[in-house]
Design a protein around this motif. Structure first.
Motif, PDB file in Angstrom:
ATOM      1  N   ASP A 115       0.826  -1.213   0.000  1.00 46.41           N
ATOM      2  CA  ASP A 115       0.000   0.000   0.000  1.00 46.41           C
ATOM      3  C   ASP A 115       0.859   1.262   0.000  1.00 46.41           C
ATOM      4  O   ASP A 115       0.407   2.323  -0.447  1.00 46.41           O
ATOM      5  CB  ASP A 115      -0.902   0.040   1.235  1.00 46.41           C
ATOM      6  N   MET A 116       2.082   1.163   0.525  1.00 48.53           N
ATOM      7  CA  MET A 116       2.909   2.360   0.686  1.00 48.53           C
ATOM      8  C   MET A 116       3.108   3.099  -0.636  1.00 48.53           C
ATOM      9  O   MET A 116       3.133   4.325  -0.680  1.00 48.53           O
ATOM     10  CB  MET A 116       4.267   1.986   1.282  1.00 48.53           C
ATOM     11  N   GLU A 117       3.219   2.350  -1.729  1.00 53.86           N
ATOM     12  CA  GLU A 117       3.477   2.988  -3.015  1.00 53.86           C
ATOM     13  C   GLU A 117       2.226   3.646  -3.593  1.00 53.86           C
ATOM     14  O   GLU A 117       2.294   4.353  -4.597  1.00 53.86           O
ATOM     15  CB  GLU A 117       4.041   1.978  -4.004  1.00 53.86           C
ATOM     16  N   LEU A 118       1.074   3.426  -2.954  1.00 57.57           N
ATOM     17  CA  LEU A 118      -0.162   4.062  -3.407  1.00 57.57           C
ATOM     18  C   LEU A 118      -0.309   5.471  -2.857  1.00 57.57           C
ATOM     19  O   LEU A 118      -1.276   6.172  -3.186  1.00 57.57           O
ATOM     20  CB  LEU A 118      -1.376   3.216  -2.988  1.00 57.57           C
ATOM     21  N   TYR A 119       0.626   5.877  -2.002  1.00 59.71           N
ATOM     22  CA  TYR A 119       0.567   7.189  -1.353  1.00 59.71           C
ATOM     23  C   TYR A 119       1.799   8.020  -1.697  1.00 59.71           C
ATOM     24  O   TYR A 119       2.888   7.496  -1.918  1.00 59.71           O
ATOM     25  CB  TYR A 119       0.496   7.021   0.173  1.00 59.71           C
ATOM     26  N   GLU A 120       1.595   9.348  -1.721  1.00 60.62           N
ATOM     27  CA  GLU A 120       2.709  10.288  -1.778  1.00 60.62           C
ATOM     28  C   GLU A 120       3.124  10.569  -0.341  1.00 60.62           C
ATOM     29  O   GLU A 120       2.293  10.916   0.500  1.00 60.62           O
ATOM     30  CB  GLU A 120       2.277  11.593  -2.452  1.00 60.62           C
ATOM     31  N   TRP A 121       4.423  10.450  -0.043  1.00 60.61           N
ATOM     32  CA  TRP A 121       4.927  10.631   1.316  1.00 60.61           C
ATOM     33  C   TRP A 121       5.775  11.891   1.393  1.00 60.61           C
ATOM     34  O   TRP A 121       6.634  12.136   0.540  1.00 60.61           O
ATOM     35  CB  TRP A 121       5.749   9.405   1.745  1.00 60.61           C
ATOM     36  N   LYS A 122       5.527  12.699   2.441  1.00 68.06           N
ATOM     37  CA  LYS A 122       6.290  13.926   2.640  1.00 68.06           C
ATOM     38  C   LYS A 122       6.642  14.053   4.125  1.00 68.06           C
ATOM     39  O   LYS A 122       5.761  13.989   4.990  1.00 68.06           O
ATOM     40  CB  LYS A 122       5.475  15.147   2.204  1.00 68.06           C
ATOM     41  N   LYS A 123       7.918  14.224   4.385  1.00 66.66           N
ATOM     42  CA  LYS A 123       8.371  14.357   5.764  1.00 66.66           C
ATOM     43  C   LYS A 123       7.934  15.709   6.324  1.00 66.66           C
ATOM     44  O   LYS A 123       8.082  16.745   5.671  1.00 66.66           O
ATOM     45  CB  LYS A 123       9.890  14.226   5.824  1.00 66.66           C
ATOM     46  N   ALA A 124       7.363  15.682   7.525  1.00 60.16           N
ATOM     47  CA  ALA A 124       6.882  16.918   8.150  1.00 60.16           C
ATOM     48  C   ALA A 124       8.047  17.744   8.680  1.00 60.16           C
ATOM     49  O   ALA A 124       8.984  17.200   9.283  1.00 60.16           O
ATOM     50  CB  ALA A 124       5.907  16.583   9.280  1.00 60.16           C
ATOM     51  N   ASP A 125       7.966  19.024   8.459  1.00 55.19           N
ATOM     52  CA  ASP A 125       8.951  19.973   8.989  1.00 55.19           C
ATOM     53  C   ASP A 125       8.299  20.689  10.167  1.00 55.19           C
ATOM     54  O   ASP A 125       7.517  21.626   9.985  1.00 55.19           O
ATOM     55  CB  ASP A 125       9.351  20.964   7.904  1.00 55.19           C
ATOM     56  N   ILE A 126       8.616  20.261  11.393  1.00 59.39           N
ATOM     57  CA  ILE A 126       7.910  20.807  12.558  1.00 59.39           C
ATOM     58  C   ILE A 126       8.404  22.203  12.936  1.00 59.39           C
ATOM     59  O   ILE A 126       7.843  22.836  13.834  1.00 59.39           O
ATOM     60  CB  ILE A 126       8.001  19.858  13.773  1.00 59.39           C
ATOM     61  N   SER A 127       9.446  22.680  12.244  1.00 56.03           N
ATOM     62  CA  SER A 127       9.842  24.072  12.461  1.00 56.03           C
ATOM     63  C   SER A 127       8.895  25.027  11.739  1.00 56.03           C
ATOM     64  O   SER A 127       8.872  26.222  12.011  1.00 56.03           O
ATOM     65  CB  SER A 127      11.275  24.297  11.975  1.00 56.03           C
ATOM     66  N   ASP A 128       8.101  24.465  10.816  1.00 57.70           N
ATOM     67  CA  ASP A 128       7.082  25.226  10.103  1.00 57.70           C
ATOM     68  C   ASP A 128       5.791  25.147  10.918  1.00 57.70           C
ATOM     69  O   ASP A 128       5.208  24.067  11.069  1.00 57.70           O
ATOM     70  CB  ASP A 128       6.890  24.628   8.705  1.00 57.70           C
ATOM     71  N   GLU A 129       5.328  26.260  11.441  1.00 56.72           N
ATOM     72  CA  GLU A 129       4.164  26.266  12.325  1.00 56.72           C
ATOM     73  C   GLU A 129       2.912  25.744  11.631  1.00 56.72           C
ATOM     74  O   GLU A 129       2.070  25.106  12.259  1.00 56.72           O
ATOM     75  CB  GLU A 129       3.913  27.681  12.871  1.00 56.72           C
ATOM     76  N   ALA A 130       2.781  25.999  10.317  1.00 58.00           N
ATOM     77  CA  ALA A 130       1.607  25.504   9.586  1.00 58.00           C
ATOM     78  C   ALA A 130       1.606  23.984   9.536  1.00 58.00           C
ATOM     79  O   ALA A 130       0.557  23.336   9.729  1.00 58.00           O
ATOM     80  CB  ALA A 130       1.588  26.086   8.178  1.00 58.00           C
ATOM     81  N   GLN A 131       2.779  23.378   9.295  1.00 54.17           N
ATOM     82  CA  GLN A 131       2.859  21.908   9.262  1.00 54.17           C
ATOM     83  C   GLN A 131       2.648  21.330  10.660  1.00 54.17           C
ATOM     84  O   GLN A 131       2.020  20.277  10.818  1.00 54.17           O
ATOM     85  CB  GLN A 131       4.205  21.463   8.686  1.00 54.17           C
TER      86      GLN A 131
END
Length: 420
Positions: free
Chosen positions: A378-394
């Motif tokens: 299933d993993m390849e069925l999703y786009e994965w993006k690492k969260a940047d917690i220094s970004d307040e919006a993320q």
């Protein structure tokens, strides 16, 4: 020469021609002692259909194969046959529903049923897509039948014969009552058709499936056959006794090696104890943001763990709510191999289809574990993006996903599932 149909007695595609023949008063004889896999491999059969598929109709002018073509041939054997309607537009609508029965009903029942019977690979996403497409088709058919007893006009036509035969496998093999009850007009139509005397003469008693066939399991490895001792073996016992210490030493050398550790277990210790977070998440019932969210950030170790957003690549396929939710549930089940190293939230978003599927995952380490990427397709069925917690919006998006905050990104939440 009468018409001879080459097929087995229980072949639903042969039923089409046999029922059409009964309505048309045309003599069609079903060949005797037909054995699938044998009769259709003979040189004589392959001359009639080079790829060996059934049914095949043997006529005075040569063979005809493909079940719908055979049913049309039988129907046209009678001049002005009412099975083709009484006008040009009737004929057009009959052909329309024949194509619909083949492309939308029969094809999707087959994609659902046959892999479960071992004919082809079983892939959950493929099954989910087939069920969604079948439900869409049955919904359209149900709407038409809400104001029509038959598909075209006010009597049985060839379209009804082919539609009923194609529904036959579904109703008798895989479409249980809880599935078909969503389409009451289709149910009424099917049971009306199969209980018509002409249909019943060919089909016999029809009963609905009571369970969905299970997913085929992998065959267990064959056990070595036990060999009987030979007559002269007592003579060899002394020699075996002498060799016994040597054999025992060999067995000790061949003892199974300890299972290698998961690479994640070899990472430097983390201040974050994943089970403590999962316990806090599960036990927080009120003031979730003040208690659970605050507790998460107090525990979070950005050096030992990483946060990842995922977005389903094919949201346009998510047209049926329960199928979409089942898709997400299946993904979480297959992620069980990562339970010791991960926490996840999956959201199904939207009031109307197509529904969006998004997720947030906490993984041990700085990358998505390789064994997860390798073993959970299933993993390849999703786009994965690492969260940047220094970004307040993320960071706020992380908070919203953990909390199931609604509206999420301006849309309502249809469902939220947690992996913990």
């Amino acid at each position: 020469m009468s018409l001879v149909l080459h097929a087995g007695k229980t072949n639903k595609n042969a039923f089409k021609a046999l029922i059409a023949a009964e309505y048309s008063g045309v003599s069609v004889k079903l060949v005797e002692n037909f054995e699938m896999g044998v009769s259709n491999k003979t040189p004589e059969f392959l001359k009639m259909n080079p790829i060996g598929k059934v049914p095949v109709l043997e006529t005075p002018d040569g063979p005809v194969f493909e079940s719908n073509a055979i049913a049309r041939y039988v129907t046209r054997s009678k001049a002005d046959n009412p099975l083709f309607g009484s006008s040009l537009i009737d004929y057009g609508h009959i052909e329309q529903w024949i194509d619909f029965a083949s492309m939308e009903i029969d094809a999707n029942i087959g994609k659902w049923f046959f892999p479960r019977k071992g004919f082809g690979f079983y892939l959950p996403p493929a099954e989910e897509a087939a069920i969604a497409a079948l439900k869409r088709a049955l919904g359209a058919l149900n709407t038409h039948l809400a104001s029509n007893t038959y598909l075209v006009g006010h009597s049985v036509t060839l379209a009804d014969i082919i539609m009923t035969c194609n529904l036959y496998v579904g109703f008798t093999q895989i479409m249980i009552k809880s599935f078909t009850s969503e389409f009451p007009h289709v149910e009424r139509y099917f049971w009306t058709m199969v209980n018509q005397p002409t249909f019943k003469k060919i089909l016999g008693q029809v009963n609905q499936a009571t369970s969905v066939p299970p997913v085929p399991s992998k065959k267990p490895a064959a056990q070595p056959k036990e060999t009987k001792p030979k007559k002269d073996e007592p003579k060899k016992e002394a020699k075996k006794e002498a060799e016994k210490p040597k054999a025992e030493a060999a067995e000790e050398e061949e003892a199974p090696k300890p299972k290698p550790k998961n690479p994640l277990d070899l990472l430097p210790p983390s201040k974050m104890v994943l089970d403590d977070w999962k316990r806090l998440y599960s036990n927080t019932k009120t003031n979730f943001r003040e208690v659970a969210i605050k507790g998460f950030w107090d525990m979070y170790d950005p050096e030992g763990y990483s946060l990842w957003f995922c977005d389903y690549k094919y949201n346009e396929e998510n047209t049926v709510s329960f199928v979409t939710m089942n898709k997400v549930g299946g993904f979480l089940q297959r992620m069980d191999l990562a339970r010791k190293y991960a926490f996840g939230k999956m959201l199904v978003i939207g009031k109307d289809p197509p529904f969006k599927v998004k997720g947030l995952w906490l993984f041990r380490g700085q990358e998505i574990p390789k064994f997860v990427m390798d073993e959970c397709y299933d993993m390849e069925l999703y786009e994965w993006k690492k969260a940047d917690i220094s970004d307040e919006a993320q960071k706020e998006r992380v908070n919203q996903m953990i909390e199931d905050a609604e509206p999420f990104e301006g849309e309502s939440l249809l469902d939220a599932k947690c992996f913990k």
